[in-house]
Design an enzyme around this catalytic site. Structure first.
Site, PDB file in Angstrom:
ATOM      1  N   TYR A  44       9.067  -2.878  -0.693  1.00  0.00           N
ATOM      2  CA  TYR A  44       8.716  -2.530   0.682  1.00  0.00           C
ATOM      3  C   TYR A  44       7.220  -2.677   0.898  1.00  0.00           C
ATOM      4  O   TYR A  44       6.419  -2.622  -0.033  1.00  0.00           O
ATOM      5  CB  TYR A  44       9.117  -1.080   1.002  1.00  0.00           C
ATOM      6  N   PHE A  79      -0.328   0.926   4.872  1.00  0.00           N
ATOM      7  CA  PHE A  79      -0.634   2.186   4.188  1.00  0.00           C
ATOM      8  C   PHE A  79      -0.017   2.276   2.803  1.00  0.00           C
ATOM      9  O   PHE A  79      -0.404   3.119   1.996  1.00  0.00           O
ATOM     10  CB  PHE A  79      -0.185   3.392   5.026  1.00  0.00           C
ATOM     11  N   ASP A  80       0.942   1.411   2.477  1.00  0.00           N
ATOM     12  CA  ASP A  80       1.547   1.467   1.137  1.00  0.00           C
ATOM     13  C   ASP A  80       2.371   0.209   0.915  1.00  0.00           C
ATOM     14  O   ASP A  80       2.886  -0.388   1.871  1.00  0.00           O
ATOM     15  CB  ASP A  80       2.454   2.706   1.015  1.00  0.00           C
ATOM     16  N   ILE A 134      12.424   9.116   3.426  1.00  0.00           N
ATOM     17  CA  ILE A 134      12.517   9.484   4.841  1.00  0.00           C
ATOM     18  C   ILE A 134      13.899   9.119   5.385  1.00  0.00           C
ATOM     19  O   ILE A 134      14.602   8.265   4.833  1.00  0.00           O
ATOM     20  CB  ILE A 134      11.406   8.798   5.667  1.00  0.00           C
ATOM     21  N   TYR A 180       7.690  10.680   9.325  1.00  0.00           N
ATOM     22  CA  TYR A 180       6.912  11.829   8.877  1.00  0.00           C
ATOM     23  C   TYR A 180       6.636  12.843   9.982  1.00  0.00           C
ATOM     24  O   TYR A 180       5.847  13.756   9.793  1.00  0.00           O
ATOM     25  CB  TYR A 180       5.593  11.344   8.258  1.00  0.00           C
ATOM     26  N   PHE A 203       8.533  -0.903   8.252  1.00  0.00           N
ATOM     27  CA  PHE A 203       8.676  -1.201   6.817  1.00  0.00           C
ATOM     28  C   PHE A 203       9.322  -2.571   6.649  1.00  0.00           C
ATOM     29  O   PHE A 203      10.429  -2.814   7.156  1.00  0.00           O
ATOM     30  CB  PHE A 203       9.550  -0.146   6.130  1.00  0.00           C
TER      31      PHE A 203
END
Length: 804
Positions: free
Chosen positions: A713, A723-724, A743, A769, A786
């Site tokens: 991902y 962010f990731d 999530i 979130y 994502f």
């Protein structure tokens, strides 16, 4: 009603006299005054024991409870209704009870949480003695127990090896190890541990095989002590699962010795070799002047001699052997220890011949004695260590523990290649012996120079000297660096003397200064040793940060943008100082030390040569505030140079914003065109899937709840900020579907995917979130995108739950 009374009420005349005798005998397992216990259930996780007591029958009466580390009591009014001993100790300060209602609302509960003294997976609630009388009232709730029980509460490590390693009690252990008896050559090897400790299983396997290797050696016995069953011994030895593996050696005539080095316990062969070495006496006996001379004056090794008087059963004899054993284990060079058994053998000691006392020899020469010191084993061991350690130690991490144990201040010296510098080092080490430990550092250790403020010094042609009050963790210890380059400089001894007198100021930890010049319009890297020089040129915006701070990535981006916009304002420059590798001067940076937890910004200005540096600061702990506009607004307010040129700055801001807007519009257009080519799936409210590459499976195989999913991902905000990413880390991510490990958007989205499928999941904040976000990278209420790929999934059997 007490249990004995309840027997009468329930059975009346229906029992024979013999049956009544047996029933009353059984009830003797609990106090006669204990009323019929309430029904209760319990469960646990790694950290906590949970207890739910049905107090509905006692609703009208005030309830009360008492508990300690080892026991629990619950009262209905003044009547004791429930009492038991904990199988393991709990922490009262982390435990509590409160009145609650069952999930169905049909029962009133006393719900208690007991913090385990030692975190672990599974064990019983009560001791066996408490469990029997309570069995019909107690229920284990396996459904809420986070670690399902194995066939046994935990694996007893030596159950099948009782012949080699029998299980003993604390009393039995001490009966096998008469420490105060006459010295002999027998030894007991005790493994004292909680059986649930994961690291214990590995040690137990090593112990069993070592015991097998040594089973014909009648001088060595192996035993196991279950720390759960023997809490007193476990507490006295500070046994925890978190500590390194350790064995306790009880050698006849010596104090207990904790064997905990990885080299000794790595393999059965290593352990067997170490134990055989322990059979050799730690200290030899000397019975004549001839033997004494041979042991001391004729020896080239360091020697410690004990003049103890009395007989071998005196405590001092045992304690001296313990000192000798620790010296043998800790010193890299061989140290010999001797006990003088013949009272006619006396050394020449000033002030008479008091006993007990020790004498130290180096190279056949008496160097020190404890004749004037009190007999305190810990202090005597340190004394012996100081006087058997060579004047100079070549540094490596193998000597770190020994130097820390000596407890003296440390001189770390990087001598240049000049032979005279090495001779001078020897002279200094001899002069300050007993007050400083000298460590000769090598080229591979030059990185440690940063701690003393002279990082980057070339030791080919110049020497370096650093002093420290203690040796160990560099994070919290003051360091003192000598500014000179020559150990023959008379200032060297003055520097050492001032350090020992406590009149020196500590040096500033610093990395090697960068070679690149400061560039306008960039965020320049500075170090502690060149910060003042850089800031003296012009007003400087300095960011104090630690490279591992999560908020630094965002802060650095804002600062680089601000620096770029102020490039043409030639009166301000930007710099960053990594405080994880550089010291911070608290007289300059007020309210900031090496442990600061957020990015801090300062404007440093300089006046005339006599003017004190001034600092203005604000904390960016609220990372959502640390944007380019926040930095520029702060500078406009506090920097006259920026305020005077603000029209120029504003024009640059407007131009950059126009360029950024054009880029964002182009990104949005490209994203819309990309999504137009994808297959859109409305998975659920707030979860949309855009499929770009279909899965490889022609059937309908998709992961279901409980399956282990492996995926790649990349997560971004709606504006494209990443962010990731598991792709960037080069390692796929694994999770169990539908178990709340990820999530909601993922649990819902991946349930619709096939192996090989590549898609984007658009997740509303309710499915991600939420309103809290995940600072610092994910703001509150953020919609997330994502890019995901389902690599594989595999089914797992559901956990079995059993109710007793």
């Amino acid at each position: 009603m007490c249990i004995r009374d309840s027997i009468n009420a329930e059975y009346g005349e229906r029992t024979t006299s013999m049956q009544r005798v047996l029933l009353i005998a059984l009830t003797a397992l609990v106090p006669a005054c204990l009323a019929t216990p309430p029904k209760f259930q319990w469960y646990q996780d790694t950290e906590t024991l949970y207890l739910d007591i049905d107090v509905t029958p006692c609703e009208a009466a005030p309830g009360a409870f008492k508990f300690s580390q080892t026991a629990f009591q619950w009262f209905c009014g003044d009547t004791l209704r429930l009492e038991f001993e904990f199988r393991e100790e709990v922490r009262p300060d982390g435990s509590n009870c409160e009145r609650t209602t069952s999930s169905r609302g049909s029962s009133k509960l006393q719900s208690c949480k007991f913090q385990k003294r030692l975190p672990h997976h599974f064990d019983r609630l009560t001791t066996p003695g408490s469990a029997g009388p309570l069995k019909r009232y107690m229920r284990t709730d396996w459904r809420r127990t986070s670690s399902a029980p194995p066939e046994k509460p935990h694996n007893e490590p030596y159950t099948e090896e009782e012949e080699l390693v029998p299980t003993v009690t604390e009393e039995e252990l001490h009966s096998m190890t008469p420490l105060g008896s006459k010295a002999g050559n027998k030894m007991v090897v005790a493994d004292v541990m909680y059986p649930w400790c994961e690291n214990h299983q590995t040690l137990a396997a090593v112990v069993v095989e070592a015991a097998q290797k040594l089973r014909r050696n009648s001088k060595i016995s192996f035993v196991y002590v279950n720390a759960v069953e023997q809490p007193g011994l476990a507490n006295s030895l500070n046994v925890t699962c978190g500590q390194a593996s350790k064995l306790h050696l009880y050698r006849q005539g010596e104090p207990r010795f904790g064997l905990d080095t990885s080299d000794d316990l790595a393999t059965p062969a290593d352990l067997a070799k170490t134990l055989k070495a322990f059979l050799a006496p730690a200290a030899k006996l000397v019975n004549s002047d001839k033997e004494y001379k041979k042991a001391t004056i004729d020896s080239v090794s360091p020697v410690i001699v004990g003049f103890l008087g009395g007989d071998e059963q005196r405590a001092e004899w045992v304690q001296f052997r313990g000192i000798a054993r620790r010296l043998m284990r800790l010193q890299k060079a061989p140290v010999q220890s001797f006990l003088v058994a013949n009272k006619s053998v006396r050394p020449d000691v000033a002030g008479g011949n008091p006993t007990p006392f020790l004498v130290a020899y180096q190279n056949g020469r008496k160097v020190a004695t404890t004749a004037s010191l009190p007999w305190k084993p810990a202090a005597l061991f340190q004394w012996a260590l100081v006087h058997t350690t060579p004047p100079i130690l070549d540094f490596d991490y193998g000597v770190k523990d020994m130097v820390a144990t000596i407890g003296l201040p440390v001189a770390q010296v990087w001598p240049s290649q000049d032979g005279q510098q090495h001779q001078r080092l020897s002279a200094l080490a001899t002069k300050y012996r007993g007050t400083l430990v000298f460590l000769r550092m090598g080229r591979r250790d030059t990185y440690l120079m940063e701690e003393f403020g002279f990082g980057g010094k070339d030791i080919s042609h110049s020497s370096a000297l650093g002093l420290a009050k203690t040796f160990g963790d560099f994070e919290d210890k003051e360091r003192f660096g000598f500014s000179g380059d020559d150990l023959n400089d008379p200032a060297t001894e003055k520097f050492i003397d001032d350090f020992l007198a406590g009149v020196l100021s500590p040096s500033m930890k610093s990395q090697i200064p960068p070679t690149a010049p400061v560039v306008a319009g960039e965020l320049n890297e500075v170090v502690a040793s060149n910060l003042m020089e850089v800031a003296s040129a012009k007003p400087t915006v300095v960011a104090l940060y630690k490279s591992y701070m999560e908020e630094w990535e965002q802060a650095e981006k804002a600062l680089k943008s601000a620096a770029k916009l102020l490039k043409n304002v030639d009166t301000v420059q930007f710099a960053k100082l990594d405080t994880s590798t550089n010291g911070v001067d608290p007289s300059v940076f007020q309210r900031v030390d090496g442990h600061h937890g957020a990015v801090e910004l300062f404007i440093m200005t300089a006046g005339s040569a006599s003017r004190v540096w001034k600092s203005q600061s604000f904390s960016s702990g609220d990372t959502t505030r640390l944007r380019r506009d926040v930095v520029l607004g702060y500078l406009k307010k506090h920097s006259p140079e920026v305020a005077d040129r603000w029209e120029t700055v504003q024009a640059a801001i407007d131009q950059e914003d126009l360029e950024a807007q054009a880029l964002e519009e182009a990104r949005i257009k490209a994203e819309a065109e990309r999504y137009a080519k994808a297959r859109r799936v409305e998975v659920d409210a707030g979860v949309t899937k855009f499929v770009f590459e279909e899965g490889q499976d022609a059937g309908d195989n998709r992961p279901v709840e409980g399956d282990e999913v492996t995926a790649h991902y990349t997560g971004t905000l709606e504006n494209g900020d990443k962010f990731d990413s598991s792709v960037d880390r080069g390692e796929p991510f694994k999770f169990r579907l539908g178990k709340g490990q990820v999530i909601k958007c993922w649990d819902k989205g991946f349930a619709t995917m096939k192996v090989g499928e590549k898609a984007d999941l658009k997740c509303s904040s309710d499915n991600a979130y939420g309103e809290r976000g995940s600072p610092p990278k994910i703001p509150a209420g953020a919609t997330l995108i994502f890019k995901v790929e389902l690599i594989s999934f595999k089914s797992t059997m559901a956990n079995l739950h059993v109710d007793l």
